[in-house]
Design a protein around this motif. Structure first.
Motif, mmCIF file in Angstrom:
data_model
loop_
_atom_site.group_PDB
_atom_site.id
_atom_site.type_symbol
_atom_site.label_atom_id
_atom_site.label_comp_id
_atom_site.label_asym_id
_atom_site.label_seq_id
_atom_site.Cartn_x
_atom_site.Cartn_y
_atom_site.Cartn_z
ATOM 1 N N ASN B 78 85.793 54.274 58.861
ATOM 2 C CA ASN B 78 84.445 54.475 59.394
ATOM 3 C C ASN B 78 83.390 53.734 58.586
ATOM 4 O O ASN B 78 82.198 53.928 58.815
ATOM 5 C CB ASN B 78 84.111 55.972 59.418
ATOM 6 N N SER B 132 77.527 50.675 63.382
ATOM 7 C CA SER B 132 77.673 52.110 63.108
ATOM 8 C C SER B 132 77.924 52.898 64.377
ATOM 9 O O SER B 132 78.612 53.926 64.351
ATOM 10 C CB SER B 132 76.421 52.657 62.427
ATOM 11 N N LYS B 135 81.443 53.737 65.272
ATOM 12 C CA LYS B 135 82.226 54.597 64.359
ATOM 13 C C LYS B 135 81.947 56.072 64.638
ATOM 14 O O LYS B 135 80.869 56.434 65.126
ATOM 15 C CB LYS B 135 81.839 54.291 62.903
ATOM 16 N N PRO B 138 79.893 57.267 60.693
ATOM 17 C CA PRO B 138 79.689 56.026 59.951
ATOM 18 C C PRO B 138 79.225 56.244 58.511
ATOM 19 O O PRO B 138 78.531 57.210 58.210
ATOM 20 C CB PRO B 138 78.620 55.296 60.766
ATOM 21 N N ILE B 140 77.920 53.733 55.204
ATOM 22 C CA ILE B 140 77.546 52.361 54.835
ATOM 23 C C ILE B 140 78.002 52.075 53.407
ATOM 24 O O ILE B 140 77.630 52.790 52.473
ATOM 25 C CB ILE B 140 76.017 52.153 54.955
ATOM 26 N N SER B 160 69.522 49.902 56.206
ATOM 27 C CA SER B 160 70.421 51.031 56.487
ATOM 28 C C SER B 160 69.622 52.250 56.919
ATOM 29 O O SER B 160 69.983 52.919 57.897
ATOM 30 C CB SER B 160 71.232 51.389 55.237
ATOM 31 N N GLN B 165 71.102 55.291 59.211
ATOM 32 C CA GLN B 165 72.298 55.592 58.412
ATOM 33 C C GLN B 165 71.870 55.914 56.983
ATOM 34 O O GLN B 165 71.541 55.027 56.207
ATOM 35 C CB GLN B 165 73.273 54.398 58.420
#
Lengths: 156, 180
Positions: B78, B132, B135, B138, B140, B160, B165
């Motif tokens: 992921n 993302s 997934k 997700p 990062i 991000s 995320q």
């Protein structure tokens, strides 16, 4: 009773299909050597977990006053770490030989002196020219002290 | 008439006979089968243990000597890797680095983003969001070169966060190690 084979049968038995292994072995060896020579093995990396705020803003609005840790890299490869008003430490200097572990010990004392908890926020304040290496090592040092509420400051 | 060739005390024809028998019986032969087995096993072993990362292996040295860094045995499926690394010229504190989301590289000095860094940042954010979304949970992975500055890396952090995320992981080596 003795069996006699015809010429055709004898010819067929002598010219049975056989797999020639030697060229295949040559190719397999060549492939093996090629892969061993060209493979670029990347060392296994670790990861430091971190959490970013939902919206990164440049405001300083935080409920509890965080412990501010200012980071400034110097051209000789060392890093000057200012822990609020409590003191300034130089890490990685060739003369002073201070390490991030030593800084962790000092920080632990300061946290105890100020009566802070491990859940209290700590704010990392690097400047734009602070080396990423120093930021990550400081973050790692905080993580080792079980400080989990670490905030990254965005710089202009 | 019999002619005996003598060499030393042993008749020469006896010696030849002995020698030929010995050679016939003890001729060294290379048994290839176990070797082929081993070679095939080695190939299968390497193919199984190698985790091929297609076009994602940028040349960068992540920070080292971070004992808190957690090393996992398997790659996280992921994970979306965001790399930040200096360009071919080695970069510098005043130069912008290259950013990459998996195999997509964003070059601030390329045709598209030259003199338009906000566009690069927007595309970087969109790319992270796109990757993302594919997934389940997700995560990062920020892989940034240790010689870069915080000002250069924070754009990846901003992207991000802009992509929604917030769970990131910063790549670092546990022990002191000079990486490529």
């Amino acid at each position: 009773m003795k069996h006699y084979h015809s010429i055709r049968q004898r010819f067929a038995s002598s010219s049975r299909m056989q797999i020639r292994m030697i060229p295949m072995i040559d190719v397999v060896f060549l492939l093996l050597i090629f892969f061993l020579m060209t493979a670029n093995f990347r060392p296994r990396e670790g990861f430091l977990p971190a959490e970013l705020p939902r919206q990164i803003t440049r405001s300083d609005l935080v409920e509890l006053e965080p412990l501010l840790i200012y980071l400034q890299s110097r051209p000789d490869g060392s890093c000057v770490v200012d822990i609020g008003d409590a003191g300034s430490f130089t890490v990685g200097s060739p003369e002073e030989r201070g390490s991030f572990s030593d800084l962790g010990v000092e920080l632990k004392k300061i946290i105890a002196q100020q009566g802070r908890n491990l859940d209290d926020p700590v704010k990392l304040v690097p400047n734009a020219l602070t080396k990423w290496d120093h930021v990550v090592k400081t973050y790692d040092m905080l993580w080792q002290l079980d400080l989990r509420n670490i905030i990254f400051t965005m710089v202009e | 008439m019999r002619i005996d060739f003598y060499r030393g005390s042993e008749p020469f024809n006896t010696m030849i006979k002995k020698h030929s028998i010995l050679r016939f019986h003890s001729e060294p032969q290379f048994n290839m089968t176990p070797m082929i087995d081993v070679v095939f096993l080695l190939i299968i072993f390497f193919m199984l243990i190698c985790q091929f990362i297609v076009r994602e292996n940028y040349t960068l040295a992540v920070p080292d000597d971070c004992p808190s860094a957690v090393v996992t045995n398997q790659l996280d499926r992921n994970a979306v890797t965001v790399s930040v690394f200096p360009g071919d010229d080695g970069g510098g504190d005043d130069k912008l680095p290259l950013y990459a989301v998996r195999a997509s590289v964003f070059d601030p000095y390329g045709q598209k983003y030259k003199n338009n860094f906000p566009l690069l940042l927007a595309d970087l954010t969109d790319s992270i969001a796109d990757q993302s979304s594919a997934k389940v949970a997700p995560l990062i992975h920020i892989r940034a070169d240790r010689n870069l500055t915080y000002g250069q890396v924070q754009n990846a952090l901003l992207a991000s966060a802009g992509a929604g995320q917030t769970k990131i992981q910063i790549a670092a080596f546990r022990s002191e190690k000079v990486a490529e």
